[in-house]
Design an enzyme around this catalytic site. Structure first.
Site, mmCIF file in Angstrom:
data_model
loop_
_atom_site.group_PDB
_atom_site.id
_atom_site.type_symbol
_atom_site.label_atom_id
_atom_site.label_comp_id
_atom_site.label_asym_id
_atom_site.label_seq_id
_atom_site.Cartn_x
_atom_site.Cartn_y
_atom_site.Cartn_z
ATOM 1 N N ALA A 141 -1.667 -6.377 -4.568
ATOM 2 C CA ALA A 141 -0.509 -5.509 -4.384
ATOM 3 C C ALA A 141 0.116 -5.712 -3.004
ATOM 4 O O ALA A 141 -0.566 -6.043 -2.034
ATOM 5 C CB ALA A 141 -0.914 -4.050 -4.556
ATOM 6 N N GLY A 186 -4.926 -7.267 -7.786
ATOM 7 C CA GLY A 186 -3.990 -7.558 -8.863
ATOM 8 C C GLY A 186 -3.805 -9.030 -9.120
ATOM 9 O O GLY A 186 -3.455 -9.438 -10.232
ATOM 10 N N GLU A 189 -6.538 -9.811 -11.433
ATOM 11 C CA GLU A 189 -6.224 -9.173 -12.710
ATOM 12 C C GLU A 189 -5.188 -9.991 -13.478
ATOM 13 O O GLU A 189 -5.260 -10.113 -14.705
ATOM 14 C CB GLU A 189 -5.722 -7.756 -12.480
ATOM 15 C CG GLU A 189 -6.828 -6.816 -12.010
ATOM 16 C CD GLU A 189 -6.319 -5.430 -11.673
ATOM 17 O OE1 GLU A 189 -6.844 -4.463 -12.248
ATOM 18 O OE2 GLU A 189 -5.413 -5.309 -10.828
ATOM 19 N N GLU A 209 -10.443 -3.390 -4.750
ATOM 20 C CA GLU A 209 -9.720 -2.129 -4.619
ATOM 21 C C GLU A 209 -10.561 -0.984 -4.068
ATOM 22 O O GLU A 209 -10.030 -0.086 -3.390
ATOM 23 C CB GLU A 209 -9.137 -1.722 -5.973
ATOM 24 C CG GLU A 209 -7.922 -2.520 -6.401
ATOM 25 C CD GLU A 209 -8.268 -3.822 -7.106
ATOM 26 O OE1 GLU A 209 -7.350 -4.447 -7.645
ATOM 27 O OE2 GLU A 209 -9.458 -4.195 -7.129
#
EC number: 4.2.1.18
Length: 339
Positions: A141, A186, A189, A209
């Site tokens: 992010a 992310g 991910e 995270e």
């Protein structure tokens, strides 16, 4: 004991109803007018998705993440449709060097637009996601941008990231993540949503995270356990551990690990080699195979075999199947048209 026995029929009914709903959801993607065989038969389902036009290195400190987006946002995602012998391969190249390819609002918007276009493009045979920035895949992010959001804005934005990553996972054609550098949060991910992941040995990967007192929000808590097993996934998420390419290969997070080359694109070159292997195969068969595998992995074996049977039934009337048989008979390469 008597009370427990009395409750059992109702509990069993609840479980059976839940299973029936799951079958209905899975079968809804199997093809137009198809009914699942045997005890699973019942509801007629609608049009299918496939019919749409597609030695460990010493561990150092965890890499830092979170970058600013205060630079112009043009061309943060490059979409290339390869030609000639690579026709049918589409490369999504993330090019946000000033933000280390972090997932900003603009980048998510561009990814969403690109993926929407790919969903219905029957000419697309394989999609590769890579970075155009040396040493970085995606740093996760954009935390500086995130810090400017109000609490009420964060949830909807994370939901949008999750939706775009889900759209990538649901593309009807094979997808390959070429990880030639850092893939955190992310970024990992995004890679987990792809069918196949290849990485350079120097790459760094992790869902970090929990270091920020949050959890993976782009599907990581669900896709990582499915990729490497629940216990190990918990260990990696709880510790926010970062793995290099060799370690990632050892735990099954990636399929191939390669020594990085001077150009810094060893994983991309391997991904391209894999995509070329896929190109000669029947396009409809590839899409239906992916659907059968993806849906079958979410249900019990009996239901999964029924899904496979239903998917196979969709292949039988295709022109490509007849062309494959004819090409075999005539001892020549098949000329598939995706029909």
């Amino acid at each position: 004991m008597a009370a427990a026995v009395a409750m059992a029929p109702g509990a069993l009914g609840t479980l059976q109803a839940g299973r029936a709903r799951l079958v209905a959801v899975c079968s809804a993607r199997l093809g137009p007018g198809l009914r699942l065989p045997g005890s699973l038969a019942g509801r007629q389902v609608g049009p299918a998705i496939w019919a749409q036009g597609w030695a460990p290195a010493a561990r150092g400190p965890a890499p830092k993440r979170g970058y600013s987006s205060e630079v112009k946002t043009e061309d943060e995602l490059r979409v290339r449709h390869l030609e000639e012998e690579n026709r049918g391969i589409v490369v999504l190249g993330i090019d946000r060097a000033y933000g280390k390819n972090s997932l900003s609002k603009n980048l998510i918007k561009m990814l969403s637009k690109a993926v929407d276009a790919l969903k219905s493009d029957k000419k697309v045979r394989t999609v590769i996601i890579r970075s155009e920035v040396p040493g970085i895949f995606c740093a996760g992010a954009d935390l500086k941008e995130r810090a400017k959001m109000s609490s009420s804005e964060v949830g909807p934005f994370v939901s949008k990231i999750r939706a775009v990553i889900n759209d990538i996972a649901n593309l009807p054609v094979p997808t390959i993540a070429a990880i030639d550098g850092l893939a955190l949060g992310g970024g990992l991910e995004l890679a987990l949503a792809c069918d196949i992941r290849v990485a350079a040995s120097s790459a760094k990967m992790g869902l970090v995270e929990t270091k920020l007192a949050i959890i993976p929000g782009g599907g990581g808590t669900q896709r990582l356990p499915r990729a490497i097993g629940m216990s190990l996934a918990k260990e990696l998420i709880f510790s926010a551990r970062v793995l290099d390419g060799q370690e990632a290969k050892a735990v099954g997070l990636i399929s191939h690990v390669l020594e990085q080359n001077q150009e810094g694109d060893a994983a991309y070159r391997k991904a391209l080699d894999l995509a070329r292997e896929f190109l000669p195969q029947g396009p409809v068969a590839m899409r239906v195979a992916k659907l059968a595998i993806n849906q079958g992995m979410e249900v019990d074996l009996v239901t999964g075999l029924a899904i496979e049977e239903a998917c196979y039934a969709q292949i039988i009337p295709t022109k490509d199947r007849l062309e494959g048989l004819l090409a075999f008979k005539e001892k020549r390469p098949p000329r598939y048209k995706g029909e």
